[in-house]
Write an enzyme that holds these catalytic residues in place. Structure first.
Site, mmCIF file in Angstrom:
data_model
loop_
_atom_site.group_PDB
_atom_site.id
_atom_site.type_symbol
_atom_site.label_atom_id
_atom_site.label_comp_id
_atom_site.label_asym_id
_atom_site.label_seq_id
_atom_site.Cartn_x
_atom_site.Cartn_y
_atom_site.Cartn_z
ATOM 1 N N ASP A 140 27.836 87.142 74.916
ATOM 2 C CA ASP A 140 28.991 86.992 75.651
ATOM 3 C C ASP A 140 29.048 85.958 76.896
ATOM 4 O O ASP A 140 27.252 85.513 77.132
ATOM 5 C CB ASP A 140 29.173 88.595 76.034
ATOM 6 C CG ASP A 140 29.829 89.835 75.766
ATOM 7 O OD1 ASP A 140 29.673 89.072 74.782
ATOM 8 O OD2 ASP A 140 29.485 90.807 76.447
ATOM 9 N N ARG A 141 29.736 85.463 77.218
ATOM 10 C CA ARG A 141 29.694 84.055 77.884
ATOM 11 C C ARG A 141 28.398 84.664 79.192
ATOM 12 O O ARG A 141 27.640 83.782 79.847
ATOM 13 C CB ARG A 141 31.347 83.546 77.812
ATOM 14 C CG ARG A 141 31.453 81.949 78.903
ATOM 15 C CD ARG A 141 32.290 81.819 79.215
ATOM 16 N NE ARG A 141 32.922 80.418 79.985
ATOM 17 C CZ ARG A 141 34.077 80.161 80.267
ATOM 18 N NH1 ARG A 141 34.556 80.751 80.110
ATOM 19 N NH2 ARG A 141 33.508 78.666 81.305
#
Length: 333
Positions: A140-141
């Site tokens: 995930d970012r």
């Protein structure tokens, strides 16, 4: 924007084994993922003149029809030399077949959804001789830590095979709300990805979702928060965040699944990001078969935050708990 022409591509032995959607994303660089799925769904993409679904795994000799699409203007700047240098400095392990990077929090692994260029695009731009560089998995970012990339299609196939057979070891460090009194516990709860307005993805525990299992182990308690180690047995979207919240212990700094009051308290104490770090990644080398374990140290912001909340006499214990994560580039069984 230029429009590509219809192409018939014959799958080479080196390209065989990969999913159709991943193949198309590599062939149509810069085209949104949603458009690629739309082209497949409407039958504009054909394999051996027939319709197929995105998960179809290509075979050597398959004839893939790639329809005309509007491509991004190649003259538009998409990458940053500064970002590329930052990523290059975060390399934990590298050889001629693979690359492991300590991904910073806040950096997307690839472009899309409002991000012009992610980690993979910046690395390709900086390393002009490595245009075949591909992500083996994703983070995930907001998550930092170990991210594996393959330099060759053969390595990518071998590593994806290990992923499908659950042969990867993925360990994460996370801080959650409350005192974790569940001991070492596996959370087995199916997850379903839902789309909110605007394309935002939200994952929920749902009996109709895909199987998902996470094992949590307590590392240290800090009064109103607990440091845990999570081991993934599956790799679903937002899996750790949703499973922890479902167990009653949402992650610190999680704006989507977390507790607002707890997040405000953490922010006041200096936490400016999601407290989730991919601390270790284990796999077999795709060529030699050698067992490899690569680890990434806890980022300074997270380590400093733990020290700030440890309290008198607690910092040494907390540091001992964090020392289980080896330094960059460590290798072992």
């Amino acid at each position: 924007m230029p429009v590509s022409k219809v192409r018939i591509h014959e799958v080479t032995p080196d390209e065989a084994g990969q999913r159709l959607d991943n193949f198309l994303l590599a062939q149509l660089k810069g085209v949104p993922r949603t458009l690629v799925y739309k082209l497949v769904r409407k039958g504009q993409v054909r394999v051996n003149k027939g319709r197929v679904r995105p998960p179809y795994r290509l075979q050597a000799g398959d004839q893939v029809r790639i329809p005309p699409v509007r491509l991004p203007d190649p003259s538009t700047p998409r990458t940053s030399p500064r970002v590329g240098e930052l990523i290059d400095a975060a390399v934990l392990l590298e050889d001629e077949h693979l690359l492991v990077v300590d991904k910073p929090s806040g950096m997307a692994v690839h472009g899309g959804s409002g991000v012009s260029a992610g980690l993979i695009e910046n690395l390709r731009a900086m390393r002009g001789d490595q245009q075949r560089l591909e992500l083996v998995h994703r983070l995930d970012r907001a998550t930092s830590g170990c991210l594996l990339l393959a330099k060759k299609r053969s390595a990518l196939r071998a590593l994806h095979e290990q992923l499908r057979n659950n042969q990867f070891e993925k360990r994460y460090l996370l801080l959650v709300k409350g005192r974790w009194e569940l001991g070492s516990r596996g959370v087995d709860a199916p997850l379903k990805v839902n789309q909110r307005q605007g394309g935002e993805r939200v994952v929920t525990v749902d009996v109709d979702g895909k199987p998902a299992r996470t094992h949590f182990r307590p590392v240290e308690c800090y009064g109103d928060a607990s440091l845990l180690e999570a081991t993934l047995e599956t790799g679903r979207t937002h899996q750790i965040r949703v499973h922890a919240a479902w167990a009653g212990h949402p992650l610190a700094g999680d704006a989507r699944y977390g507790d607002e009051a707890f997040n405000r308290q953490c922010q006041a104490r200096g936490l400016k990001r999601l407290f989730l770090h991919a601390s270790a990644l284990g796999f077999e080398h795709p060529v030699s078969g050698e067992p490899i374990l690569v680890s990434a140290p806890l980022p300074a912001m997270l380590a400093n935050f733990l020290d700030a909340i440890a309290g008198a006499g607690g910092a040494a214990t907390a540091a001992a708990g964090r020392s289980r994560t080896k330094g960059p580039g460590s290798r072992g069984a």
